[in-house]
Design an enzyme around this catalytic site. Structure first.
Site, PDB file in Angstrom:
ATOM      1  N   ASP A  23       0.872  -1.188   0.000  1.00  0.00           N
ATOM      2  CA  ASP A  23       0.000   0.000   0.000  1.00  0.00           C
ATOM      3  C   ASP A  23       0.907   1.236   0.000  1.00  0.00           C
ATOM      4  OD1 ASP A  23      -3.134   0.731   1.233  1.00  0.00           O
ATOM      5  OD2 ASP A  23      -1.568   2.264   1.251  1.00  0.00           O
ATOM      6  N   GLU A 116      -3.075  -0.059  -3.954  1.00  0.00           N
ATOM      7  CA  GLU A 116      -2.797  -1.336  -3.282  1.00  0.00           C
ATOM      8  C   GLU A 116      -2.653  -2.458  -4.304  1.00  0.00           C
ATOM      9  OE1 GLU A 116      -5.550  -2.129  -0.096  1.00  0.00           O
ATOM     10  OE2 GLU A 116      -5.805   0.025   0.184  1.00  0.00           O
TER      11      GLU A 116
HETATM   12  N1  DCP Z   1      -9.055   8.048  -1.138  1.00  0.00           N
HETATM   13  C1  DCP Z   1     -10.220   8.708  -1.490  1.00  0.00           C
HETATM   14  N2  DCP Z   1     -11.323   8.635  -0.681  1.00  0.00           N
HETATM   15  C2  DCP Z   1     -11.282   7.909   0.437  1.00  0.00           C
HETATM   16  C3  DCP Z   1     -10.113   7.220   0.813  1.00  0.00           C
HETATM   17  C4  DCP Z   1      -9.003   7.310  -0.020  1.00  0.00           C
HETATM   18  O1  DCP Z   1     -10.244   9.377  -2.507  1.00  0.00           O
HETATM   19  N3  DCP Z   1     -12.350   7.840   1.188  1.00  0.00           N
HETATM   20  C5  DCP Z   1      -7.873   8.160  -2.012  1.00  0.00           C
HETATM   21  C6  DCP Z   1      -6.840   9.082  -1.442  1.00  0.00           C
HETATM   22  C7  DCP Z   1      -5.740   8.205  -0.982  1.00  0.00           C
HETATM   23  C8  DCP Z   1      -5.878   6.984  -1.847  1.00  0.00           C
HETATM   24  O2  DCP Z   1      -7.253   6.881  -2.149  1.00  0.00           O
HETATM   25  O3  DCP Z   1      -4.473   8.828  -1.136  1.00  0.00           O
HETATM   26  C9  DCP Z   1      -5.408   5.713  -1.183  1.00  0.00           C
HETATM   27  O4  DCP Z   1      -6.158   5.438  -0.010  1.00  0.00           O
HETATM   28  P1  DCP Z   1      -5.509   4.889   1.313  1.00  0.00           P
HETATM   29  O5  DCP Z   1      -6.612   4.488   2.198  1.00  0.00           O
HETATM   30  O6  DCP Z   1      -4.460   3.893   1.012  1.00  0.00           O
HETATM   31  O7  DCP Z   1      -4.869   6.168   1.986  1.00  0.00           O
HETATM   32  P2  DCP Z   1      -3.492   6.854   1.746  1.00  0.00           P
HETATM   33  O8  DCP Z   1      -2.665   6.119   0.786  1.00  0.00           O
HETATM   34  O9  DCP Z   1      -3.732   8.285   1.399  1.00  0.00           O
HETATM   35  O10 DCP Z   1      -2.837   6.839   3.176  1.00  0.00           O
HETATM   36  P3  DCP Z   1      -2.126   5.653   3.922  1.00  0.00           P
HETATM   37  O11 DCP Z   1      -0.736   6.125   4.165  1.00  0.00           O
HETATM   38  O12 DCP Z   1      -2.895   5.543   5.200  1.00  0.00           O
HETATM   39  O13 DCP Z   1      -2.219   4.435   3.094  1.00  0.00           O
HETATM   40 MG    MG Z   2      -2.237   4.094   0.977  1.00  0.00          MG
HETATM   41 MG    MG Z   3      -4.826   1.970   0.200  1.00  0.00          MG
END
Ligand code: DCP
Ligand code: MG
Ligand code: MG
Length: 603
Positions: A23, A116
């Site tokens: 991820d 992911e």
């Molecule tokens: N995303 C989105 N709406 C959401 C959740 C996520 O648009 N409700 C988008 C933004 C994130 C991406 O999907 O950057 C990937 O989601 P992740 O849950 O993996 O979150 P992040 O990668 O941003 O953070 P982490 O470091 O916790 O993985």
């Molecule tokens: Mg992420």
């Molecule tokens: Mg993710």
């Protein structure tokens, strides 16, 4: 199904697989920070409408969380730098690059949402183990509750090797693309996904099978188990099964009263950390689409503007995908003022592949082609909406839902060509589009991504359930002269692209079709495919003595003798090759594919 025992089965190869889940850390934020390195040192929030969809770890230190309202985030962190993240293009491109890079390990890779991927490194681990002393293998990264007990099936050693591989993969992603990542390593997808975020950011965690049940019981809610969706959670909660421990303890017979037998067993296994779903290689998505949601639109010209903007963006995605679409779907969400509810309706029709042109290997649509698509879109819209009455829409969507299939005609030559080409270009296959739900929908219940937001231009996330055949066009795009072992294979492709005479004929046909693009009464006539028209052009336009006038003789001569013979037979006897001289009444019907289709240009 795997055994329901939570202890290691000594002597059996009970846990044969090695799975890595990767991820990307604060994905959208990292894309923005790579684009503009000044953002690295400031708290950064990525904004879509009034929501922070993610933030960098600097901002998380201030308490900014995913899916916070922008107003709340600014209260928590007044110096939060906001970047608009509504255009997903660059995120998608980064996601594709990561997926492409992961292919280089030659293991099955399953893409799950934007950031992911699962990688099944079982075979790679086995190969590595042939070349190393088992005693010298060490873990890389964190281990969940290291116990010192060895499972006799050998999974501990395999997971150690897998953890080294995970580290190598993460390092390569960083070196080549600049992203820091987290990884989870386990003998199944469920555990690999769940331990992945345990040491965020930029780290990895391995879990061994003997800790599965105990680890699962740390999850407070059944909702946190990937693949348990909202409905199942509600049913479980209504029967007082709230935590994962509750699910572990409830007798299977009781579960079977509320769920199907298979589902009950599945739920039970999941609660114990058992999951035998395979890592399915992700292929091309079934459809490529975009949606735009808004408060309300009630005027036709506004709807047209929305569709026009969506189409522009969709054509970029299709170009990146490389396949030629043959079907277009229009979706509307109508607001029912009386019931204060809204519902979606869709209509789709076939479109002519000739709208898409391949120029220098890239798929393009001329202005005329775009106008044609807009005409089709508005025709579908007219079928969905009764314009004599007021309407209120809250969403419009466009998707290309089918793509030109690989042509597999009766001819042995065709099969010979196609098989060979698919082998030649297999290394160039890409997954260019976003995917989310899988047969086990891990994204649905992920603690980190469970909240869905109804955002502008939200992606229509196609299901990657089955690896899709990659079309002939996509493959052909990948061919370079160096890649093509036999000149004949390339030449057939060239014939199809370069036959100027055919382009003219085809252009004429297109013009005549333009006139017929007025709304038609019967839905069956939505089929605007012109493949059979073009076939007729060939049959009528060619000089059928030996080699028709549109064929480059030099190219024809480069074909093997048997292929030349077969072509000559086809040209002499179009009826036997499925190339009938259609009457206008039958022209819209699909004809069997023949080798001759490979000589048809796309214009
Ligand atoms: N995303 C989105 N709406 C959401 C959740 C996520 O648009 N409700 C988008 C933004 C994130 C991406 O999907 O950057 C990937 O989601 P992740 O849950 O993996 O979150 P992040 O990668 O941003 O953070 P982490 O470091 O916790 O993985
Ligand atoms: Mg992420
Ligand atoms: Mg993710």
């Amino acid at each position: 199904m795997e055994s329901s025992s939570s202890t290691c089965n000594y002597g059996d190869n009970e846990h044969p697989r090695s799975i890595i889940h990767i991820d990307i850390d604060c994905f959208y934020a990292q894309v923005e920070m790579l684009r503009n390195p000044e953002l690295r040192t400031v708290p950064l929030g990525i904004q879509q409408k009034n929501i922070i969809v993610t933030s960098n770890y600097e901002a998380r230190n201030y308490g900014v969380q995913k899916c916070m309202l922008v107003s709340d985030a600014l209260k928590t962190c007044p110096n939060l730098k906001l970047v608009n993240g509504e255009d997903l293009h660059d995120y998608r491109a980064a996601s594709n690059k990561i997926f492409e890079l992961l292919q280089t390990w030659k293991c099955p890779v399953e893409k799950l949402g934007m950031d992911e991927n699962f990688i099944d490194v079982t075979k790679l681990v086995e190969e590595k183990l042939k070349c190393v002393h088992i005693e010298s293998v060490t873990h890389s990264g964190h281990i969940y509750n290291e116990s010192g007990i060895e499972c006799l099936c050998g999974c501990h050693t395999r997971l150690k090797v897998a953890s080294q591989l995970a580290n190598e993969i993460r390092q390569k992603i960083y070196d080549e693309l600049g992203f820091t990542t987290c990884a989870g390593i386990a003998h199944n997808k469920l555990l690999a996904k769940l331990v992945c975020p345990l040491h965020k950011p930029n780290n990895q965690t391995t879990i061994c099978p003997e800790h599965a049940t105990e680890f699962m019981s740390t999850l407070q809610s059944v909702r946190f188990i990937p693949s348990i969706g909202l409905k199942t959670t509600e049913t479980l909660i209504s029967h007082k099964i709230i935590s994962v421990t509750d699910l572990q303890q409830v007798p299977l017979d009781i579960l079977k009263k509320h769920f199907s037998s298979d589902m009950a067993v599945r739920l039970k296994n999941l609660s114990l950390g058992e999951d035998n779903t395979p890592v399915k290689q992700t292929g091309k998505p079934q459809s490529i689409g975009l949606e735009d949601s808004f408060k309300t639109v009630s005027v036709k010209s506004e709807v047209e503007d929305k569709f026009c903007a969506l189409l522009q963006r969709l054509l970029i995605l299709v170009r990146e995908d490389g396949r030629i679409p043959v079907s277009l779907r229009v979706t509307l969400r109508k607001k029912d003022a009386k019931r204060l509810s809204s519902h979606r309706e869709s209509r789709q029709c076939q479109i002519s592949p000739s709208i898409f042109i391949i120029t220098n290997g890239s798929l393009t649509v001329t202005n005329v082609g775009q106008q044609k698509l807009m005409t089709i879109i508005m025709r579908l819209f007219n079928k969905l909406i009764d314009l004599s009455k007021p309407f209120h829409l809250t969403l419009v969507g466009l998707a290309f839902t089918k793509f030109q299939e690989r042509m597999t005609g009766r001819s042995s030559i065709v099969n010979y060509l196609m098989n060979d080409i698919s082998v030649q270009s297999v290394l160039n296959l890409q997954n260019d589009c976003d995917t989310s739900a899988s047969s086990m929908d891990y994204s649905a219940a992920s603690p980190s991504s469970s909240t869905t937001t109804d955002l502008s231009d939200a992606e229509v996330e196609p299901s990657p359930k089955k690896p899709k055949k990659v079309t002939w066009i996509a493959k052909r795009r990948c061919l370079s002269k160096e890649e093509v072992a036999s000149p004949s294979k390339l030449k057939v492709g060239e014939l199809r692209l370069n036959s100027k005479e055919l382009e003219k004929v085809s252009e004429l046909r297109l013009n005549s079709r333009d006139r017929s693009l007025t709304p038609r009464a019967s839905p069956a006539k939505d089929n605007l495919s012109d493949a059979s028209d073009t076939m007729k052009d060939i049959a009528e336009g060619g000089n059928c003595d030996d080699c028709p006038s549109y064929v480059d003789k030099e190219v024809f001569n480069a074909l093997p003798d048997e292929m030349q013979q077969e072509l000559k037979v086809m040209w002499k006897n179009p009826t036997s090759s499925g190339m009938t001289r259609s009457s206008p009444r039958t022209m819209n019907k699909a004809k069997p594919n023949t080798l001759l289709k490979y000589f048809v240009p796309h214009k």
